[in-house]
Scaffold this motif. Structure first.
Motif, PDB file in Angstrom:
ATOM      1  N   PRO A 339     -40.018  16.163 -28.553  1.00  0.00           N
ATOM      2  CA  PRO A 339     -39.783  14.875 -27.903  1.00  0.00           C
ATOM      3  C   PRO A 339     -38.384  14.738 -27.339  1.00  0.00           C
ATOM      4  O   PRO A 339     -37.459  15.426 -27.763  1.00  0.00           O
ATOM      5  CB  PRO A 339     -39.994  13.879 -29.046  1.00  0.00           C
ATOM      6  N   LYS A 340     -38.239  13.859 -26.383  1.00  0.00           N
ATOM      7  CA  LYS A 340     -36.945  13.420 -25.888  1.00  0.00           C
ATOM      8  C   LYS A 340     -36.817  11.934 -26.210  1.00  0.00           C
ATOM      9  O   LYS A 340     -37.817  11.204 -26.223  1.00  0.00           O
ATOM     10  CB  LYS A 340     -36.818  13.655 -24.380  1.00  0.00           C
ATOM     11  N   LEU A 341     -35.601  11.503 -26.461  1.00  0.00           N
ATOM     12  CA  LEU A 341     -35.401  10.129 -26.911  1.00  0.00           C
ATOM     13  C   LEU A 341     -36.017   9.118 -25.971  1.00  0.00           C
ATOM     14  O   LEU A 341     -36.687   8.174 -26.383  1.00  0.00           O
ATOM     15  CB  LEU A 341     -33.898   9.853 -27.069  1.00  0.00           C
ATOM     16  N   GLU A 342     -35.837   9.313 -24.650  1.00  0.00           N
ATOM     17  CA  GLU A 342     -36.328   8.333 -23.695  1.00  0.00           C
ATOM     18  C   GLU A 342     -37.848   8.358 -23.579  1.00  0.00           C
ATOM     19  O   GLU A 342     -38.461   7.418 -23.095  1.00  0.00           O
ATOM     20  CB  GLU A 342     -35.694   8.577 -22.318  1.00  0.00           C
ATOM     21  N   GLU A 343     -38.494   9.445 -24.068  1.00  0.00           N
ATOM     22  CA  GLU A 343     -39.940   9.561 -23.923  1.00  0.00           C
ATOM     23  C   GLU A 343     -40.704   8.908 -25.075  1.00  0.00           C
ATOM     24  O   GLU A 343     -41.672   8.202 -24.875  1.00  0.00           O
ATOM     25  CB  GLU A 343     -40.339  11.040 -23.822  1.00  0.00           C
ATOM     26  N   TYR A 344     -40.251   9.170 -26.318  1.00  0.00           N
ATOM     27  CA  TYR A 344     -41.081   8.744 -27.439  1.00  0.00           C
ATOM     28  C   TYR A 344     -40.579   7.495 -28.136  1.00  0.00           C
ATOM     29  O   TYR A 344     -41.304   6.909 -28.924  1.00  0.00           O
ATOM     30  CB  TYR A 344     -41.208   9.870 -28.459  1.00  0.00           C
ATOM     31  N   THR A 345     -39.362   7.063 -27.883  1.00  0.00           N
ATOM     32  CA  THR A 345     -38.840   5.899 -28.596  1.00  0.00           C
ATOM     33  C   THR A 345     -39.717   4.658 -28.425  1.00  0.00           C
ATOM     34  O   THR A 345     -39.993   3.957 -29.390  1.00  0.00           O
ATOM     35  CB  THR A 345     -37.391   5.595 -28.144  1.00  0.00           C
ATOM     36  N   PRO A 346     -40.223   4.364 -27.206  1.00  0.00           N
ATOM     37  CA  PRO A 346     -41.033   3.149 -27.067  1.00  0.00           C
ATOM     38  C   PRO A 346     -42.424   3.258 -27.675  1.00  0.00           C
ATOM     39  O   PRO A 346     -43.014   2.250 -28.031  1.00  0.00           O
ATOM     40  CB  PRO A 346     -41.132   2.972 -25.544  1.00  0.00           C
ATOM     41  N   GLY A 347     -43.014   4.472 -27.750  1.00  0.00           N
ATOM     42  CA  GLY A 347     -44.420   4.546 -28.129  1.00  0.00           C
ATOM     43  C   GLY A 347     -44.751   5.663 -29.090  1.00  0.00           C
ATOM     44  O   GLY A 347     -43.977   6.013 -29.968  1.00  0.00           O
ATOM     45  N   HIS A 348     -45.920   6.245 -28.884  1.00  0.00           N
ATOM     46  CA  HIS A 348     -46.517   7.195 -29.800  1.00  0.00           C
ATOM     47  C   HIS A 348     -46.272   8.611 -29.293  1.00  0.00           C
ATOM     48  O   HIS A 348     -46.712   8.989 -28.216  1.00  0.00           O
ATOM     49  CB  HIS A 348     -48.030   6.917 -29.875  1.00  0.00           C
ATOM     50  N   PHE A 349     -45.566   9.418 -30.091  1.00  0.00           N
ATOM     51  CA  PHE A 349     -45.327  10.817 -29.741  1.00  0.00           C
ATOM     52  C   PHE A 349     -46.181  11.708 -30.631  1.00  0.00           C
ATOM     53  O   PHE A 349     -46.278  11.484 -31.838  1.00  0.00           O
ATOM     54  CB  PHE A 349     -43.851  11.179 -29.929  1.00  0.00           C
ATOM     55  N   VAL A 350     -46.807  12.737 -30.044  1.00  0.00           N
ATOM     56  CA  VAL A 350     -47.543  13.715 -30.846  1.00  0.00           C
ATOM     57  C   VAL A 350     -47.283  15.096 -30.288  1.00  0.00           C
ATOM     58  O   VAL A 350     -47.355  15.331 -29.084  1.00  0.00           O
ATOM     59  CB  VAL A 350     -49.063  13.397 -30.881  1.00  0.00           C
ATOM     60  N   ALA A 351     -46.906  16.021 -31.165  1.00  0.00           N
ATOM     61  CA  ALA A 351     -46.597  17.390 -30.760  1.00  0.00           C
ATOM     62  C   ALA A 351     -47.844  18.241 -30.897  1.00  0.00           C
ATOM     63  O   ALA A 351     -48.015  18.978 -31.855  1.00  0.00           O
ATOM     64  CB  ALA A 351     -45.467  17.944 -31.615  1.00  0.00           C
ATOM     65  N   CYS A 352     -48.724  18.123 -29.959  1.00  0.00           N
ATOM     66  CA  CYS A 352     -49.970  18.892 -29.966  1.00  0.00           C
ATOM     67  C   CYS A 352     -50.383  19.159 -28.537  1.00  0.00           C
ATOM     68  O   CYS A 352     -50.339  18.260 -27.687  1.00  0.00           O
ATOM     69  CB  CYS A 352     -51.070  18.115 -30.703  1.00  0.00           C
ATOM     70  N   THR A 353     -50.768  20.394 -28.237  1.00  0.00           N
ATOM     71  CA  THR A 353     -51.104  20.760 -26.873  1.00  0.00           C
ATOM     72  C   THR A 353     -52.301  19.970 -26.340  1.00  0.00           C
ATOM     73  O   THR A 353     -52.454  19.790 -25.142  1.00  0.00           O
ATOM     74  CB  THR A 353     -51.419  22.253 -26.779  1.00  0.00           C
ATOM     75  N   LYS A 354     -53.142  19.475 -27.244  1.00  0.00           N
ATOM     76  CA  LYS A 354     -54.296  18.675 -26.801  1.00  0.00           C
ATOM     77  C   LYS A 354     -53.878  17.325 -26.239  1.00  0.00           C
ATOM     78  O   LYS A 354     -54.603  16.728 -25.457  1.00  0.00           O
ATOM     79  CB  LYS A 354     -55.262  18.469 -27.980  1.00  0.00           C
ATOM     80  N   TYR A 355     -52.704  16.854 -26.687  1.00  0.00           N
ATOM     81  CA  TYR A 355     -52.259  15.533 -26.273  1.00  0.00           C
ATOM     82  C   TYR A 355     -50.971  15.586 -25.458  1.00  0.00           C
ATOM     83  O   TYR A 355     -50.396  14.560 -25.143  1.00  0.00           O
ATOM     84  CB  TYR A 355     -52.025  14.643 -27.497  1.00  0.00           C
ATOM     85  N   GLU A 356     -50.530  16.791 -25.105  1.00  0.00           N
ATOM     86  CA  GLU A 356     -49.260  16.927 -24.411  1.00  0.00           C
ATOM     87  C   GLU A 356     -49.307  16.246 -23.055  1.00  0.00           C
ATOM     88  O   GLU A 356     -50.299  16.327 -22.326  1.00  0.00           O
ATOM     89  CB  GLU A 356     -48.886  18.408 -24.225  1.00  0.00           C
ATOM     90  N   LYS A 357     -48.170  15.609 -22.706  1.00  0.00           N
ATOM     91  CA  LYS A 357     -48.110  14.920 -21.433  1.00  0.00           C
ATOM     92  C   LYS A 357     -48.130  15.921 -20.285  1.00  0.00           C
ATOM     93  O   LYS A 357     -47.552  16.996 -20.375  1.00  0.00           O
ATOM     94  CB  LYS A 357     -46.819  14.086 -21.359  1.00  0.00           C
TER      95      LYS A 357
END
Length: 358
Positions: A339-357
């Motif tokens: 994650p990067k701070l500006e990306e996941y701070t507001p919402g839901h971060f998941v480190a999985c290729t199935k859910y990668e942005k």
């Protein structure tokens, strides 16, 4: 001065422990205890950090406080108190460079000098897992709790004794306990002493390293109630390190899930428990015991295959893929999505290729 919403920002922290051997103590490898971890903690919240034993939770907490030196990374701590005043008047200007302080009294904990680190540490304290091992058995309680006040020259003499008495009463003890040794107390009372010592200098940020895991169940509830009351009264911010998901559900505002040195999911408590995305998080939640004696496991319990890989030689790609029930070919190749701070701070971060942005 505009006060930052965050009290702590951690970016790409690594902590590798060298493996040495032979007569020359030559380096043979590294234990990757914490590997490229990033997150931020908002002022006044309780941030839960959960994961299996040995995943690197405690190492991360101690690295943030610089009780152990990091291998690399950045940890920015905001010294502004809740009134918007800056308590950094004692920080020397030569350490307040652009790299260590850029805005809103933000300091890079890993780059400031030892002398200034001591001044900042009064605002960052820790409560250890085992209260007995963190108390000096040869010191009286009045000296244990009063030691931070002496070191920082906050009080002395009669004033020091009065302050220590007030701290003990705040955590549920009395002045009768001043002249006793740690072995004369129960486990819950020792943890109260540790908490009194931690709040002696009016900190703004506390690392709670499994503060109730060494206590009886009945005592755990009392300590949790004490921590909640102190947070409300003193405006404290907590980093709660634990493997107890019920404790996280009770106290935390946001939760980060850690596996083999990396964060795999970050979300609010409601999102994480209501809609976990990462397979490892779902496996952890499914293993929570249910209050029905006739049923040993939940209907949807997920049994993970294999053992936790060694942090000396973690798997390529996603570290969880050897045990993942939803593995895809990409999981074996792709690095875990950090994650990067500006990306996941507001919402839901998941480190999985199935859910990668995308």
């Amino acid at each position: 001065m505009v006060m930052s919403e965050n009290i702590l920002e951690v970016q790409n922290i690594k902590k590798y422990f060298p493996i040495t051997g032979g007569f020359t103590r030559k380096k043979k490898g590294e234990i990757k205890a914490v590997d490229e971890v990033s997150f931020s903690i908002k002022r006044g919240e309780t941030y839960g950090l959960v994961g299996e034993t040995g995943c690197g939770k405690t190492t991360l907490g101690r690295t943030i406080l610089r009780l152990i030196e990091p291998t690399s990374g950045e940890a920015y701590f905001y010294l502004s108190d809740q009134s918007g005043k800056s308590p950094n008047s004692g920080i020397e200007k030569k350490d307040a460079s652009h790299s260590t302080r850029s805005r809103d009294d933000r300091f890079d904990i890993f780059k400031i000098g030892r002398r200034n680190l001591k001044r900042i540490r009064r605002y960052m304290q820790i409560v250890y897992q085992d209260p007995f091992s963190s108390l000096n058995p040869r010191m009286l309680i009045k000296d244990i709790v009063g030691e931070p006040l002496k070191i920082y020259k906050v009080a002395k003499g009669v004033d020091l004794l009065d302050r220590v008495t007030d701290l003990l009463e705040r955590v549920g003890l009395t002045k009768d306990h001043l002249f006793r040794f740690p072995h004369e107390f129960s486990g819950g009372q020792r943890q109260r002493i540790c908490i009194a010592r931690a709040i002696a200098l009016n900190p703004t940020f506390l690392v709670l390293d499994e503060p109730t895991s060494a206590l009886d169940v009945s005592v755990q509830a009392q300590i949790l109630k004490l921590l909640e009351d102190l947070q409300n009264d003193l405006g404290l911010t907590y980093l709660l390190i634990t493997h107890d998901l019920s404790l996280v559900d009770h106290m935390a505002d946001r939760v980060a899930v850690m596996y083999l040195g990396k964060l795999v999911e970050i979300a609010s408590k409601e999102e994480l428990f209501g809609n976990p995305l990462h397979p490892y998080t779902r496996a952890l939640l499914s293993a929570v015991p249910i209050p029905e004696p006739e049923r040993r496991y939940s209907k949807n319990v997920i049994f993970l295959k294999g053992e936790v890989p060694s942090p000396v030689n973690p798997p390529q790609g996603c570290h969880f893929h050897p045990r993942c029930p939803e593995i895809t070919p990409m999981c074996k190749r792709a690095e875990i999505y950090e994650p990067k701070l500006e990306e996941y701070t507001p919402g839901h971060f998941v480190a999985c290729t199935k859910y990668e942005k995308s």
